[in-house]
Scaffold this active site. Structure first.
Site, PDB file in Angstrom:
ATOM      1  N   CYS A  37       0.803  -1.230   0.000  1.00 29.03           N
ATOM      2  CA  CYS A  37       0.000   0.000   0.000  1.00 29.03           C
ATOM      3  C   CYS A  37       0.834   1.278   0.000  1.00 29.03           C
ATOM      4  O   CYS A  37       0.846   2.017  -0.984  1.00 29.03           O
ATOM      5  CB  CYS A  37      -0.922   0.009   1.205  1.00 29.03           C
ATOM      6  SG  CYS A  37      -2.101  -1.334   1.173  1.00 29.03           S
TER       7      CYS A  37
HETATM    8  N1  LIG Z   1      -2.623  -6.461   1.782  1.00 25.14           N
HETATM    9  C1  LIG Z   1      -3.097  -5.416   2.433  1.00 25.14           C
HETATM   10  O1  LIG Z   1      -2.819  -5.249   3.592  1.00 25.14           O
HETATM   11  C2  LIG Z   1      -4.008  -4.409   1.759  1.00 25.14           C
HETATM   12  C3  LIG Z   1      -4.615  -3.436   2.560  1.00 25.14           C
HETATM   13  C4  LIG Z   1      -5.484  -2.525   1.970  1.00 25.14           C
HETATM   14  C5  LIG Z   1      -5.720  -2.583   0.598  1.00 25.14           C
HETATM   15  N2  LIG Z   1      -5.114  -3.533  -0.185  1.00 25.14           N
HETATM   16  C6  LIG Z   1      -5.427  -3.571  -1.610  1.00 25.14           C
HETATM   17  O2  LIG Z   1      -6.236  -4.723  -1.861  1.00 25.14           O
HETATM   18  C7  LIG Z   1      -5.950  -5.232  -3.176  1.00 25.14           C
HETATM   19  C8  LIG Z   1      -5.563  -6.705  -3.081  1.00 25.14           C
HETATM   20  O3  LIG Z   1      -4.376  -6.800  -2.327  1.00 25.14           O
HETATM   21  P1  LIG Z   1      -3.880  -8.153  -1.668  1.00 25.14           P
HETATM   22  O4  LIG Z   1      -2.859  -7.774  -0.679  1.00 25.14           O
HETATM   23  O5  LIG Z   1      -5.023  -8.996  -1.235  1.00 25.14           O
HETATM   24  O6  LIG Z   1      -3.199  -8.865  -2.941  1.00 25.14           O
HETATM   25  P2  LIG Z   1      -2.704 -10.373  -3.050  1.00 25.14           P
HETATM   26  O7  LIG Z   1      -1.665 -10.396  -4.103  1.00 25.14           O
HETATM   27  O8  LIG Z   1      -2.424 -10.932  -1.702  1.00 25.14           O
HETATM   28  O9  LIG Z   1      -3.984 -11.147  -3.570  1.00 25.14           O
HETATM   29  C9  LIG Z   1      -4.551 -10.954  -4.809  1.00 25.14           C
HETATM   30  C10 LIG Z   1      -5.129 -12.274  -5.295  1.00 25.14           C
HETATM   31  O10 LIG Z   1      -5.791 -12.006  -6.525  1.00 25.14           O
HETATM   32  C11 LIG Z   1      -5.582 -13.109  -7.383  1.00 25.14           C
HETATM   33  N3  LIG Z   1      -5.853 -12.671  -8.750  1.00 25.14           N
HETATM   34  C12 LIG Z   1      -5.116 -11.887  -9.563  1.00 25.14           C
HETATM   35  N4  LIG Z   1      -5.748 -11.703 -10.729  1.00 25.14           N
HETATM   36  C13 LIG Z   1      -6.930 -12.379 -10.646  1.00 25.14           C
HETATM   37  C14 LIG Z   1      -8.014 -12.561 -11.526  1.00 25.14           C
HETATM   38  N5  LIG Z   1      -8.030 -12.013 -12.743  1.00 25.14           N
HETATM   39  N6  LIG Z   1      -9.031 -13.329 -11.116  1.00 25.14           N
HETATM   40  C15 LIG Z   1      -9.027 -13.904  -9.885  1.00 25.14           C
HETATM   41  N7  LIG Z   1      -8.032 -13.765  -9.012  1.00 25.14           N
HETATM   42  C16 LIG Z   1      -7.004 -13.007  -9.389  1.00 25.14           C
HETATM   43  C17 LIG Z   1      -4.143 -13.494  -7.100  1.00 25.14           C
HETATM   44  O11 LIG Z   1      -3.871 -14.824  -7.525  1.00 25.14           O
HETATM   45  C18 LIG Z   1      -4.075 -13.337  -5.582  1.00 25.14           C
HETATM   46  O12 LIG Z   1      -4.435 -14.524  -4.911  1.00 25.14           O
HETATM   47  C19 LIG Z   1      -4.869  -4.328  -3.744  1.00 25.14           C
HETATM   48  O13 LIG Z   1      -5.461  -3.319  -4.505  1.00 25.14           O
HETATM   49  C20 LIG Z   1      -4.233  -3.737  -2.505  1.00 25.14           C
HETATM   50  O14 LIG Z   1      -3.636  -2.484  -2.780  1.00 25.14           O
HETATM   51  C21 LIG Z   1      -4.260  -4.449   0.392  1.00 25.14           C
END
Ligand SMILES: NC(=O)c1ccc[n+]([C@@H]2O[C@H](COP(=O)([O-])OP(=O)(O)OC[C@H]3O[C@@H](n4cnc5c(N)ncnc54)[C@H](O)[C@@H]3O)[C@@H](O)[C@H]2O)c1
Length: 447
Positions: free
Chosen positions: A285
């Site tokens: 983030c």
């Molecule tokens: N991790 C955090 O603490 C956090 C906090 C706030 C916001 N966010 C936001 O949330 C969003 C997700 O982050 P995250 O940390 O969960 O990411 P992550 O990489 O842990 O998980 C994303 C998942 O999406 C899957 N994926 C990718 N493309 C796909 C598709 N076309 N169809 C289905 N699945 C698909 C991936 O295989 C993965 O399992 C981002 O925008 C991030 O900025 C994350």
């Protein structure tokens, strides 16, 4: 009109009775915990992911995120939770929540390809009356300018997003994820959920849905306001961390302990929030999201100078750590070249199993470039290979025989580390996290 109203109240009734089927796309750090929260409330949840290994692990009752124990997955399965890669199942869902990555590309520009691919994949399977919510962090305008056009163009039945009361089609909202991984002091339910629907019915449906797992929902007037809210929160952190990182460097020159200063300042009951200096920003983030806004701002002929300056200071921190390590070795009549350095902690912050954008990765690469012989220890990572911005191929080194290293460099202050013992056993400790606070030893260099 009556039919449309009944469609949205039908979905609301399904939500209230916990009969709504929820599809969550992206079973990562955000999507999987969210799926578990809905499952706890007895919703039937389907997790969609393109990663076949994750789907298989979840369906066999396993977990791949350290802070989510496998029994939690099994418990969710008893409420009907399962995972799939088959987008055809989108049609069976009543609400669809998108939690896919939003990184930067190699030119430091927003990479919306995950959102775009997801939108293309679900568009053909959408049906009337569904609620689609985007949670991925992104710049203001994404929901209405990127997501909705792809969903509409890809639906052969000509289904459209509901933009005003009286329209027919599917509902769309944006609601940012605001969790703080590893933070045990605030329960996820207690983090208010900001919601911006494209029109009022989308907002109220999303509020009903999230209201079942969050104690408070905060409706805002549009998806763009909700998108911007999330960016403001992260820019605020990024800028304030840069401020203390800069002041730390000044304080070091002045012989003042910045941590003592922050501890004193934070006793003020108003107008001050403590941020702490460190070896550089990490995570999915704070190092990334502000640049989503800088990029979008250019479309409006506007330069976001605070973001750029904060980025400059924060990205320079691993180089500062390298300089400080070199200076500390120099005091012991050693050079970086040929020195054995143990880096403690790969994760971007304490007690989590996430190394995305972690400053440790950059620091290890910089040390290696200068000829150091680098090892690492991190209980969360038995090995580290290569990622988008690093190529390390290393294996975890046991935390023993510390006297063999010319320097032990603390980059992540995992609570499992006994810093007093680490200092006792080491020749030199370079501490970038104030982890050795209260330990009095000439071997410690704090930076
Ligand atoms: N991790 C955090 O603490 C956090 C906090 C706030 C916001 N966010 C936001 O949330 C969003 C997700 O982050 P995250 O940390 O969960 O990411 P992550 O990489 O842990 O998980 C994303 C998942 O999406 C899957 N994926 C990718 N493309 C796909 C598709 N076309 N169809 C289905 N699945 C698909 C991936 O295989 C993965 O399992 C981002 O925008 C991030 O900025 C994350």
């Amino acid at each position: 009109m009556a039919n449309l109203l009944s469609q949205s109240s039908e979905l609301e009734a399904l939500i209230v009775s916990r009969k709504a089927r929820i599809g969550i796309i992206g079973m990562g750090y955000v999507g999987l915990p969210l799926a578990l929260l809905f499952s706890e409330q007895h919703f039937q949840v389907t997790g969609f992911d393109i990663d076949a290994k994750k789907v298989e692990t979840l369906n066999s009752g396993g977990s791949y995120i350290v802070r989510i124990p496998a029994p939690d997955i099994a418990k969710a399965q008893s409420s009907g939770f399962r995972a799939t890669s088959a987008y055809t199942e989108i049609t069976d869902m009543d609400a669809i929540i998108i939690c896919v990555p939003t990184p930067l590309d190699e030119h430091h520009q927003p990479d919306l390809s995950y959102i775009e691919k997801t939108a293309h994949a679900i568009a053909p399977h959408l049906r009337m009356g569904q609620l689609v919510i985007l949670e991925s962090t992104t710049y203001p305008g994404t929901t209405e300018e990127v997501l909705i056009p792809i969903l509409e163009a890809g639906n052969s039945a000509g289904l459209r997003a509901i933009r005003k009361p009286g329209d027919s089609g599917f509902h769309v909202a944006f609601s940012p994820e605001r969790e703080d991984p590893g933070n045990e002091t605030v329960a996820r339910r207690d983090i208010p959920k900001v919601i911006g629907g494209v029109e009022p019915a989308a907002s109220s449906l999303a509020a009903a849905l999230y209201g079942s797992i969050f104690n408070r929902t905060i409706p805002v007037s549009s998806p763009a306001v909700a998108e911007m809210t999330k960016l403001l929160e992260n820019i605020y952190r990024c800028v304030n961390i840069a401020l203390v990182n800069e002041l730390k460097q000044l304080c070091m020159r002045m012989g003042i302990d910045i941590h003592e200063v922050i501890d004193a300042a934070r006793t003020k009951p108003f107008g001050f929030q403590a941020f702490y200096p460190g070896p550089g920003l990490g995570g999915h983030c704070i190092p990334i999201d502000p640049f989503y806004l800088s990029w979008k701002a250019k479309e409006f002929d506007f330069r976001t100078r605070f973001i750029e300056l904060a980025g400059e200071i924060n990205t320079a921190m691993p180089y500062f750590v390298l300089e400080q390590t070199a200076a500390a070795l120099n005091e012991n009549a050693k050079s970086i070249k040929g020195s054995k350095v143990l880096v403690l902690g790969l994760a971007y912050k304490r007690d989590i199993d996430d190394l995305r954008e972690s400053p440790s990765l950059t620091i290890i690469e910089l040390l290696r470039e200068k000829g150091a012989i680098v090892s690492y220890n991190d209980p969360y990572f038995p090995t580290v290979g290569h990622g988008r911005h690093y190529d390390l191929n290393m294996t975890n080194t046991p935390l023993e025989n510390l006297g063999q290293y010319d320097a032990v460099l603390i980059v992540t202050d995992h609570t499992s580390y006994n810093f007093r013992e680490i200092v006792e056993q080491s020749q030199l400790v370079v501490d970038t996290r104030n982890a050795t606070k209260g330990i009095d030893s000439a071997k410690i260099v704090r930076c």
